[in-house]
Design a protein around this motif. Structure first.
Motif, PDB file in Angstrom:
ATOM      1  N   LYS A  84       8.968   5.819  30.373  1.00  0.00           N
ATOM      2  CA  LYS A  84       9.100   6.582  29.133  1.00  0.00           C
ATOM      3  C   LYS A  84       9.235   5.643  27.932  1.00  0.00           C
ATOM      4  CE  LYS A  84       9.233  10.479  31.374  1.00  0.00           C
ATOM      5  NZ  LYS A  84       8.173  11.454  31.236  1.00  0.00           N
ATOM      6  N   THR A  85       8.876   6.164  26.783  1.00  0.00           N
ATOM      7  CA  THR A  85       9.085   5.440  25.535  1.00  0.00           C
ATOM      8  C   THR A  85      10.326   6.017  24.877  1.00  0.00           C
ATOM      9  OG1 THR A  85       6.715   5.082  25.270  1.00  0.00           O
ATOM     10  CG2 THR A  85       8.083   4.868  23.293  1.00  0.00           C
ATOM     11  N   ILE A  86      11.350   5.191  24.778  1.00  0.00           N
ATOM     12  CA  ILE A  86      12.614   5.626  24.177  1.00  0.00           C
ATOM     13  C   ILE A  86      13.016   4.556  23.163  1.00  0.00           C
ATOM     14  CG2 ILE A  86      15.008   6.302  24.579  1.00  0.00           C
ATOM     15  CD1 ILE A  86      14.151   6.785  27.554  1.00  0.00           C
ATOM     16  N   HIS A  87      12.942   4.926  21.907  1.00  0.00           N
ATOM     17  CA  HIS A  87      13.305   3.994  20.840  1.00  0.00           C
ATOM     18  C   HIS A  87      14.813   3.988  20.634  1.00  0.00           C
ATOM     19  CE1 HIS A  87       9.096   3.583  19.893  1.00  0.00           C
ATOM     20  NE2 HIS A  87       8.986   4.890  19.683  1.00  0.00           N
ATOM     21  N   TYR A  88      15.294   2.907  20.055  1.00  0.00           N
ATOM     22  CA  TYR A  88      16.716   2.805  19.726  1.00  0.00           C
ATOM     23  C   TYR A  88      17.084   3.827  18.662  1.00  0.00           C
ATOM     24  CZ  TYR A  88      16.070  -1.832  21.788  1.00  0.00           C
ATOM     25  OH  TYR A  88      15.754  -2.872  22.620  1.00  0.00           O
ATOM     26  N   CYS A  89      18.311   4.311  18.704  1.00  0.00           N
ATOM     27  CA  CYS A  89      18.838   5.135  17.618  1.00  0.00           C
ATOM     28  C   CYS A  89      18.888   4.253  16.376  1.00  0.00           C
ATOM     29  CB  CYS A  89      20.240   5.629  17.978  1.00  0.00           C
ATOM     30  SG  CYS A  89      21.025   6.562  16.654  1.00  0.00           S
ATOM     31  N   THR A  90      18.425   4.786  15.263  1.00  0.00           N
ATOM     32  CA  THR A  90      18.404   3.994  14.019  1.00  0.00           C
ATOM     33  C   THR A  90      19.593   4.302  13.120  1.00  0.00           C
ATOM     34  OG1 THR A  90      17.094   5.647  12.838  1.00  0.00           O
ATOM     35  CG2 THR A  90      15.877   3.928  14.047  1.00  0.00           C
ATOM     36  N   GLY A  91      20.428   5.241  13.509  1.00  0.00           N
ATOM     37  CA  GLY A  91      21.578   5.589  12.689  1.00  0.00           C
ATOM     38  C   GLY A  91      21.200   6.254  11.378  1.00  0.00           C
ATOM     39  N   CYS A  92      20.069   6.930  11.360  1.00  0.00           N
ATOM     40  CA  CYS A  92      19.575   7.545  10.126  1.00  0.00           C
ATOM     41  C   CYS A  92      20.384   8.778   9.714  1.00  0.00           C
ATOM     42  CB  CYS A  92      18.098   7.905  10.257  1.00  0.00           C
ATOM     43  SG  CYS A  92      17.765   9.253  11.413  1.00  0.00           S
ATOM     44  N   SER A  93      21.128   9.351  10.656  1.00  0.00           N
ATOM     45  CA  SER A  93      21.998  10.522  10.437  1.00  0.00           C
ATOM     46  C   SER A  93      21.257  11.827  10.194  1.00  0.00           C
ATOM     47  CB  SER A  93      22.981  10.265   9.289  1.00  0.00           C
ATOM     48  OG  SER A  93      23.814   9.172   9.606  1.00  0.00           O
ATOM     49  N   VAL A  94      19.962  11.849  10.386  1.00  0.00           N
ATOM     50  CA  VAL A  94      19.205  13.091  10.229  1.00  0.00           C
ATOM     51  C   VAL A  94      19.763  14.151  11.187  1.00  0.00           C
ATOM     52  CG1 VAL A  94      16.948  14.175  10.602  1.00  0.00           C
ATOM     53  CG2 VAL A  94      17.117  12.053   9.305  1.00  0.00           C
ATOM     54  N   CYS A  95      20.126  13.746  12.402  1.00  0.00           N
ATOM     55  CA  CYS A  95      20.635  14.706  13.382  1.00  0.00           C
ATOM     56  C   CYS A  95      22.085  15.077  13.099  1.00  0.00           C
ATOM     57  CB  CYS A  95      20.489  14.153  14.795  1.00  0.00           C
ATOM     58  SG  CYS A  95      21.510  12.692  15.141  1.00  0.00           S
ATOM     59  N   SER A  96      22.917  14.090  12.849  1.00  0.00           N
ATOM     60  CA  SER A  96      24.351  14.359  12.732  1.00  0.00           C
ATOM     61  C   SER A  96      24.760  14.949  11.385  1.00  0.00           C
ATOM     62  CB  SER A  96      25.155  13.088  13.000  1.00  0.00           C
ATOM     63  OG  SER A  96      24.813  12.081  12.063  1.00  0.00           O
ATOM     64  N   MET A  97      24.181  14.487  10.309  1.00  0.00           N
ATOM     65  CA  MET A  97      24.589  14.959   8.985  1.00  0.00           C
ATOM     66  C   MET A  97      23.792  16.160   8.491  1.00  0.00           C
ATOM     67  SD  MET A  97      25.456  11.433   6.968  1.00  0.00           S
ATOM     68  CE  MET A  97      25.912  12.296   5.478  1.00  0.00           C
ATOM     69  N   TYR A  98      22.541  16.256   8.937  1.00  0.00           N
ATOM     70  CA  TYR A  98      21.672  17.299   8.404  1.00  0.00           C
ATOM     71  C   TYR A  98      21.258  18.334   9.447  1.00  0.00           C
ATOM     72  CZ  TYR A  98      21.627  13.769   4.805  1.00  0.00           C
ATOM     73  OH  TYR A  98      22.018  12.848   3.874  1.00  0.00           O
ATOM     74  N   GLY A  99      21.690  18.128  10.699  1.00  0.00           N
ATOM     75  CA  GLY A  99      21.414  19.097  11.749  1.00  0.00           C
ATOM     76  C   GLY A  99      19.949  19.265  12.081  1.00  0.00           C
ATOM     77  N   LYS A 100      19.168  18.263  11.788  1.00  0.00           N
ATOM     78  CA  LYS A 100      17.736  18.338  12.074  1.00  0.00           C
ATOM     79  C   LYS A 100      17.419  17.516  13.318  1.00  0.00           C
ATOM     80  CE  LYS A 100      16.401  19.019   7.272  1.00  0.00           C
ATOM     81  NZ  LYS A 100      15.614  18.511   6.159  1.00  0.00           N
ATOM     82  N   PRO A 101      16.291  17.786  13.951  1.00  0.00           N
ATOM     83  CA  PRO A 101      15.897  16.994  15.120  1.00  0.00           C
ATOM     84  C   PRO A 101      15.674  15.532  14.738  1.00  0.00           C
ATOM     85  CG  PRO A 101      14.534  18.966  14.922  1.00  0.00           C
ATOM     86  CD  PRO A 101      15.347  18.867  13.674  1.00  0.00           C
TER      87      PRO A 101
END
Length: 179
Positions: free
Chosen positions: A44-61
């Motif tokens: 599988k291709t699994i990239h590192y988490c970039t800490g962009c916070s799109v998921c945690s702060m904005y509730g987006k995928p």
């Protein structure tokens, strides 16, 4: 009752020692009538988490376009999750840690699961493997209703195939059978 079992093999070597124990667990689970699937993370291709916070702060995928979302969705759907890693410098390998980090977007949905851990190492001292297991337990501490059901220690196995004469082979099979 049949359970949905997801086995996450993070070995960088297909047929490596931890991957072989995954196959034993899979066989035991299937023989017991469970629906079991093994995912070989190297495929599988699994990239590192970039800490962009799109998921945690904005509730987006997560905006990354890779295979992590598919794997995490299978984790959400599973009843039982097996996390297997070779031990590198007394901790889990990068492939497994990268997947765990990518659970950030949906970890609140990974709830009420049973977990098994498989660790393999050249080291023969089981207490030395606890750092690796504690890394897994740290992940479980963040999940609601997570229950650790067992640890299979594949110690004394470095080269491919060295696990085959170890007690961990039968332990992995029996754990799968008794899920």
């Amino acid at each position: 009752m049949s359970k949905k079992v997801l086995i996450l093999s993070s070995s960088p070597r297909r047929g490596g020692n931890s991957d072989t124990l995954c196959d034993q667990f899979l066989q035991g689970a299937q023989e017991a009538g469970h629906r079991a699937e093994k995912i070989f993370l190297k495929d599988k291709t699994i990239h590192y988490c970039t800490g962009c916070s799109v998921c945690s702060m904005y509730g987006k995928p997560c905006p990354q376009q890779d295979d992590a979302a598919e794997i995490v969705e299978k984790m959400i759907e599973a009843d039982v999750i097996v996390m297997a890693t070779p031990v590198y410098f007394y901790t889990m390998c990068a492939q497994m840690k990268t997947l765990i980090d990518r659970c950030c977007a949906c970890y609140l949905e990974i709830r009420d699961k049973e977990f098994y851990f498989i660790v393999t190492a050249a080291e023969t001292n089981i207490p030395a493997m606890e750092r690796t297991v504690e890394g897994f337990r740290g992940f479980l501490d963040c999940l609601e209703g997570a229950a650790e059901k067992g640890v299979i220690y594949g110690v004394g196995a470095w080269k491919v195939g060295e696990i085959e004469d170890k007690p961990a082979m039968q332990e992995a099979f029996e754990a799968g059978k008794n899920v």
